[in-house]
Structure formats: C-alpha cells, structure tokens
Design an enzyme around this catalytic site. Structure first.
Site, PDB file in Angstrom:
ATOM      1  N   LYS A   9       0.836  -1.202   0.000  1.00  0.00           N
ATOM      2  CA  LYS A   9       0.000   0.000   0.000  1.00  0.00           C
ATOM      3  C   LYS A   9       0.879   1.263   0.000  1.00  0.00           C
ATOM      4  O   LYS A   9       2.098   1.177   0.207  1.00  0.00           O
ATOM      5  CB  LYS A   9      -0.930  -0.054   1.222  1.00  0.00           C
ATOM      6  CG  LYS A   9      -1.921  -1.239   1.177  1.00  0.00           C
ATOM      7  CD  LYS A   9      -2.798  -1.290   2.422  1.00  0.00           C
ATOM      8  CE  LYS A   9      -3.806  -2.423   2.334  1.00  0.00           C
ATOM      9  NZ  LYS A   9      -4.690  -2.464   3.537  1.00  0.00           N
ATOM     10  N   TYR A  49     -12.260  -2.423  -3.165  1.00  0.00           N
ATOM     11  CA  TYR A  49     -12.834  -2.509  -1.814  1.00  0.00           C
ATOM     12  C   TYR A  49     -14.357  -2.448  -1.829  1.00  0.00           C
ATOM     13  O   TYR A  49     -14.964  -1.972  -0.867  1.00  0.00           O
ATOM     14  CB  TYR A  49     -12.256  -1.387  -0.941  1.00  0.00           C
ATOM     15  CG  TYR A  49     -10.846  -1.683  -0.455  1.00  0.00           C
ATOM     16  CD1 TYR A  49     -10.556  -2.852   0.259  1.00  0.00           C
ATOM     17  CD2 TYR A  49      -9.801  -0.792  -0.681  1.00  0.00           C
ATOM     18  CE1 TYR A  49      -9.275  -3.122   0.714  1.00  0.00           C
ATOM     19  CE2 TYR A  49      -8.505  -1.061  -0.226  1.00  0.00           C
ATOM     20  CZ  TYR A  49      -8.255  -2.231   0.477  1.00  0.00           C
ATOM     21  OH  TYR A  49      -6.981  -2.503   0.933  1.00  0.00           O
ATOM     22  N   PHE A  57     -15.291   3.475   7.757  1.00  0.00           N
ATOM     23  CA  PHE A  57     -13.897   3.750   7.374  1.00  0.00           C
ATOM     24  C   PHE A  57     -13.695   3.808   5.865  1.00  0.00           C
ATOM     25  O   PHE A  57     -12.578   4.020   5.393  1.00  0.00           O
ATOM     26  CB  PHE A  57     -12.952   2.713   7.993  1.00  0.00           C
ATOM     27  CG  PHE A  57     -13.223   1.280   7.587  1.00  0.00           C
ATOM     28  CD1 PHE A  57     -12.726   0.765   6.397  1.00  0.00           C
ATOM     29  CD2 PHE A  57     -13.989   0.449   8.396  1.00  0.00           C
ATOM     30  CE1 PHE A  57     -12.970  -0.551   6.013  1.00  0.00           C
ATOM     31  CE2 PHE A  57     -14.245  -0.877   8.017  1.00  0.00           C
ATOM     32  CZ  PHE A  57     -13.733  -1.377   6.833  1.00  0.00           C
ATOM     33  N   ARG A  85      -1.735 -14.358   3.616  1.00  0.00           N
ATOM     34  CA  ARG A  85      -2.510 -13.741   4.710  1.00  0.00           C
ATOM     35  C   ARG A  85      -1.779 -13.917   6.041  1.00  0.00           C
ATOM     36  O   ARG A  85      -1.715 -12.994   6.856  1.00  0.00           O
ATOM     37  CB  ARG A  85      -3.904 -14.370   4.804  1.00  0.00           C
ATOM     38  CG  ARG A  85      -4.806 -14.131   3.619  1.00  0.00           C
ATOM     39  CD  ARG A  85      -5.468 -12.797   3.610  1.00  0.00           C
ATOM     40  NE  ARG A  85      -6.425 -12.588   4.665  1.00  0.00           N
ATOM     41  CZ  ARG A  85      -7.164 -11.477   4.798  1.00  0.00           C
ATOM     42  NH1 ARG A  85      -7.027 -10.488   3.904  1.00  0.00           N
ATOM     43  NH2 ARG A  85      -8.008 -11.332   5.766  1.00  0.00           N
ATOM     44  N   THR A  91      -5.368  -7.883  10.417  1.00  0.00           N
ATOM     45  CA  THR A  91      -5.716  -6.601   9.787  1.00  0.00           C
ATOM     46  C   THR A  91      -5.253  -5.423  10.636  1.00  0.00           C
ATOM     47  O   THR A  91      -4.682  -4.461  10.123  1.00  0.00           O
ATOM     48  CB  THR A  91      -7.244  -6.518   9.581  1.00  0.00           C
ATOM     49  OG1 THR A  91      -7.669  -7.669   8.856  1.00  0.00           O
ATOM     50  CG2 THR A  91      -7.637  -5.265   8.825  1.00  0.00           C
ATOM     51  N   ARG A 102       2.689  -6.894   9.102  1.00  0.00           N
ATOM     52  CA  ARG A 102       2.000  -5.837   9.857  1.00  0.00           C
ATOM     53  C   ARG A 102       2.504  -5.775  11.298  1.00  0.00           C
ATOM     54  O   ARG A 102       2.588  -4.693  11.890  1.00  0.00           O
ATOM     55  CB  ARG A 102       0.487  -6.065   9.812  1.00  0.00           C
ATOM     56  CG  ARG A 102      -0.108  -5.747   8.433  1.00  0.00           C
ATOM     57  CD  ARG A 102      -1.479  -6.372   8.285  1.00  0.00           C
ATOM     58  NE  ARG A 102      -2.172  -5.942   7.070  1.00  0.00           N
ATOM     59  CZ  ARG A 102      -3.264  -6.536   6.609  1.00  0.00           C
ATOM     60  NH1 ARG A 102      -3.777  -7.578   7.256  1.00  0.00           N
ATOM     61  NH2 ARG A 102      -3.843  -6.104   5.508  1.00  0.00           N
ATOM     62  N   ASN A 112      -1.850  -0.030   7.316  1.00  0.00           N
ATOM     63  CA  ASN A 112      -1.330  -1.375   7.603  1.00  0.00           C
ATOM     64  C   ASN A 112      -0.488  -1.989   6.487  1.00  0.00           C
ATOM     65  O   ASN A 112      -0.317  -3.204   6.420  1.00  0.00           O
ATOM     66  CB  ASN A 112      -2.458  -2.302   8.073  1.00  0.00           C
ATOM     67  CG  ASN A 112      -3.529  -2.509   7.018  1.00  0.00           C
ATOM     68  OD1 ASN A 112      -3.453  -1.942   5.933  1.00  0.00           O
ATOM     69  ND2 ASN A 112      -4.508  -3.333   7.323  1.00  0.00           N
ATOM     70  N   HIS A 115      -1.655  -5.594   1.533  1.00  0.00           N
ATOM     71  CA  HIS A 115      -2.923  -6.291   1.275  1.00  0.00           C
ATOM     72  C   HIS A 115      -2.647  -7.674   0.723  1.00  0.00           C
ATOM     73  O   HIS A 115      -1.676  -7.866  -0.009  1.00  0.00           O
ATOM     74  CB  HIS A 115      -3.735  -5.515   0.225  1.00  0.00           C
ATOM     75  CG  HIS A 115      -4.824  -6.345  -0.396  1.00  0.00           C
ATOM     76  ND1 HIS A 115      -6.027  -6.556   0.226  1.00  0.00           N
ATOM     77  CD2 HIS A 115      -4.864  -7.076  -1.547  1.00  0.00           C
ATOM     78  CE1 HIS A 115      -6.772  -7.364  -0.533  1.00  0.00           C
ATOM     79  NE2 HIS A 115      -6.083  -7.691  -1.612  1.00  0.00           N
ATOM     80  N   GLU A 126      -9.498 -10.026  -7.862  1.00  0.00           N
ATOM     81  CA  GLU A 126      -8.546  -8.923  -7.706  1.00  0.00           C
ATOM     82  C   GLU A 126      -7.433  -8.973  -8.757  1.00  0.00           C
ATOM     83  O   GLU A 126      -7.037  -7.926  -9.277  1.00  0.00           O
ATOM     84  CB  GLU A 126      -7.963  -8.944  -6.284  1.00  0.00           C
ATOM     85  CG  GLU A 126      -9.025  -8.584  -5.246  1.00  0.00           C
ATOM     86  CD  GLU A 126      -8.611  -8.867  -3.807  1.00  0.00           C
ATOM     87  OE1 GLU A 126      -7.442  -9.246  -3.569  1.00  0.00           O
ATOM     88  OE2 GLU A 126      -9.470  -8.707  -2.916  1.00  0.00           O
TER      89      GLU A 126
HETATM   90  P1  GTP Z   1      -6.756  -6.096   3.120  1.00  0.00           P
HETATM   91  O1  GTP Z   1      -5.761  -7.175   2.858  1.00  0.00           O
HETATM   92  O2  GTP Z   1      -6.217  -4.710   2.946  1.00  0.00           O
HETATM   93  O3  GTP Z   1      -8.070  -6.329   2.412  1.00  0.00           O
HETATM   94  O4  GTP Z   1      -7.031  -6.211   4.686  1.00  0.00           O
HETATM   95  P2  GTP Z   1      -7.868  -7.311   5.420  1.00  0.00           P
HETATM   96  O5  GTP Z   1      -8.463  -8.292   4.456  1.00  0.00           O
HETATM   97  O6  GTP Z   1      -7.002  -7.848   6.501  1.00  0.00           O
HETATM   98  O7  GTP Z   1      -8.997  -6.429   6.062  1.00  0.00           O
HETATM   99  P3  GTP Z   1     -10.392  -5.954   5.423  1.00  0.00           P
HETATM  100  O8  GTP Z   1     -10.566  -6.457   4.043  1.00  0.00           O
HETATM  101  O9  GTP Z   1     -11.447  -6.247   6.434  1.00  0.00           O
HETATM  102  O10 GTP Z   1     -10.194  -4.370   5.392  1.00  0.00           O
HETATM  103  C1  GTP Z   1      -9.590  -3.765   4.260  1.00  0.00           C
HETATM  104  C2  GTP Z   1      -8.721  -2.634   4.714  1.00  0.00           C
HETATM  105  O11 GTP Z   1      -9.535  -1.591   5.214  1.00  0.00           O
HETATM  106  C3  GTP Z   1      -7.777  -2.967   5.877  1.00  0.00           C
HETATM  107  O12 GTP Z   1      -6.579  -3.556   5.467  1.00  0.00           O
HETATM  108  C4  GTP Z   1      -7.540  -1.588   6.468  1.00  0.00           C
HETATM  109  O13 GTP Z   1      -6.569  -0.877   5.689  1.00  0.00           O
HETATM  110  C5  GTP Z   1      -8.889  -0.942   6.279  1.00  0.00           C
HETATM  111  N1  GTP Z   1      -9.725  -1.088   7.473  1.00  0.00           N
HETATM  112  C6  GTP Z   1     -10.428  -2.185   7.852  1.00  0.00           C
HETATM  113  N2  GTP Z   1     -11.071  -1.962   9.000  1.00  0.00           N
HETATM  114  C7  GTP Z   1     -10.760  -0.688   9.347  1.00  0.00           C
HETATM  115  C8  GTP Z   1     -11.128   0.151  10.430  1.00  0.00           C
HETATM  116  O14 GTP Z   1     -11.869  -0.232  11.335  1.00  0.00           O
HETATM  117  N3  GTP Z   1     -10.611   1.429  10.417  1.00  0.00           N
HETATM  118  C9  GTP Z   1      -9.784   1.868   9.444  1.00  0.00           C
HETATM  119  N4  GTP Z   1      -9.308   3.114   9.491  1.00  0.00           N
HETATM  120  N5  GTP Z   1      -9.423   1.106   8.401  1.00  0.00           N
HETATM  121  C10 GTP Z   1      -9.897  -0.149   8.355  1.00  0.00           C
HETATM  122 MG    MG Z   2      -9.569  -7.725   2.760  1.00  0.00          MG
END
Ligand code: GTP
Ligand code: MG
Length: 149
Positions: A9, A49, A57, A85, A91, A102, A112, A115, A126
């Site tokens: 990212k 997304y 968020f 993962r 996350t 992370r 973070n 992805h 994707e």
């Molecule tokens: P990705 O690999 O980035 O998709 O992360 P993930 O699969 O572990 O998490 P998810 O798909 O649920 O969320 C996508 C992204 O949104 C996260 O990686 C964060 O960057 C962001 N995100 C998720 N939850 C929150 C939150 O509660 N607050 C904020 N600020 N960002 C969030």
């Molecule tokens: Mg995700």
C-alpha cells in the site's frame, strides 16, 4: 498452482519497504508471476474494496489507498492465499504477531502497509482488476525442486 493478489500500500512504498516485503515472499519460496507499480484512482479503489462500501472507514480507506503509488503483485505457490494472509498478519497491526509484516512494520489499522486476497475467489477477482493475462508469467525456476517435494 494457486495464485493470490498482494499489494504494498502507499505507506509501504513511502516507508521504503518495497524491497523488504518482496524479499520476504521470495525467501518463503513463493513465485512472483506478476509485478508492477501503479497509482490507483477512485474508481479502482471502489472496485477493489467494493465489499466495504458504506462502512464508516470507507472514505478514509479510499483516500489512503489512492494517496500514492502502490506495488501490485501476483504470487504463486501451494496454499498461497492462506500463506500470504498469515505472512501479512492480522488486519489491525496491534493484533499482528511479531514476524508478520504488519506486526513488524505497522501500528494502526488505517496504515497497515500490505494487502492480500482473503480467498481464492477474491484472488481471481482482484488479479483481474490489476493484471491482464499477458502480464502474468508462467515459468519454471530451478529452485522449485528444492522448495517442493
Ligand atoms: P486487506 O488485505 O487490505 O483487504 O485487509 P484485510 O483483508 O485484513 O482487512 P479488510 O478487508 O477487512 O479491510 C480492508 C482494509 O480496510 C484494511 O486492510 C484496512 O486498511 C482498512 N480497514 C479495515 N477496517 C478498518 C477500520 O476499522 N478502520 C480503518 N481506518 N481502516 C480499516
Ligand atoms: Mg480484505
């Protein structure tokens, strides 16, 4: 062989972590079959997304992910979706163990660093957003026989 979509990212790029992160995946034994740097626009971010549309968020997430270039890659390997993962960690970096990307390099959920697709279906969806078929390389490496039994 299974494939997944991984993306460094904008914060990972700004913090000079491109080489460090790619090295971790290479050393694990995963094969890079696609790699590029690009700047995401809003439409791309909304597509990537889509599952988070409307969440509190979401707007912050779109502005973060479009705030600078990202490094997009497709990794190939046995169980690579789950492996990437696990290597990324939870996350929220506060819950990500040491030794994960992370856990080692991030502090807040909204910054973070990395992805990775959460399922094989997500990976296929994707990968198609970021890469054409001709941008992905199918190739053999001499080390494959030292990585797989
Ligand atoms: P990705 O690999 O980035 O998709 O992360 P993930 O699969 O572990 O998490 P998810 O798909 O649920 O969320 C996508 C992204 O949104 C996260 O990686 C964060 O960057 C962001 N995100 C998720 N939850 C929150 C939150 O509660 N607050 C904020 N600020 N960002 C969030
Ligand atoms: Mg995700």
């Amino acid at each position: 062989m299974e494939r997944t979509y991984v993306m460094i990212k904008p914060d990972g790029v700004q913090r000079n972590l491109i080489g460090e992160i790619i090295t971790r995946f290479e050393r694990k034994g995963l094969k890079i079959v696609g790699l590029k740097m690009l700047q995401m626009d809003r439409a791309m971010a909304e597509k990537h997304y889509a599952e988070h549309t409307g969440k509190p968020f979401f707007e912050g997430l779109v502005s973060y992910i479009t705030s600078g270039p990202v490094v997009a890659m497709v990794l190939e390997g046995k169980d690579v979706v789950a492996t990437a993962r696990a290597m990324n960690g939870a996350t929220n970096p506060a819950n990500a163990g040491p030794g994960t990307i992370r856990g080692d390099y991030a502090i807040e959920v909204g910054r973070n660093v990395i992805h990775a697709s959460d399922s094989i279906d997500s990976a296929n969806r994707e990968i198609a957003i970021y890469f054409t078929e001709s941008e992905l390389c199918e190739y053999k490496k001499v080390l494959d026989d030292w990585i797989y039994e």
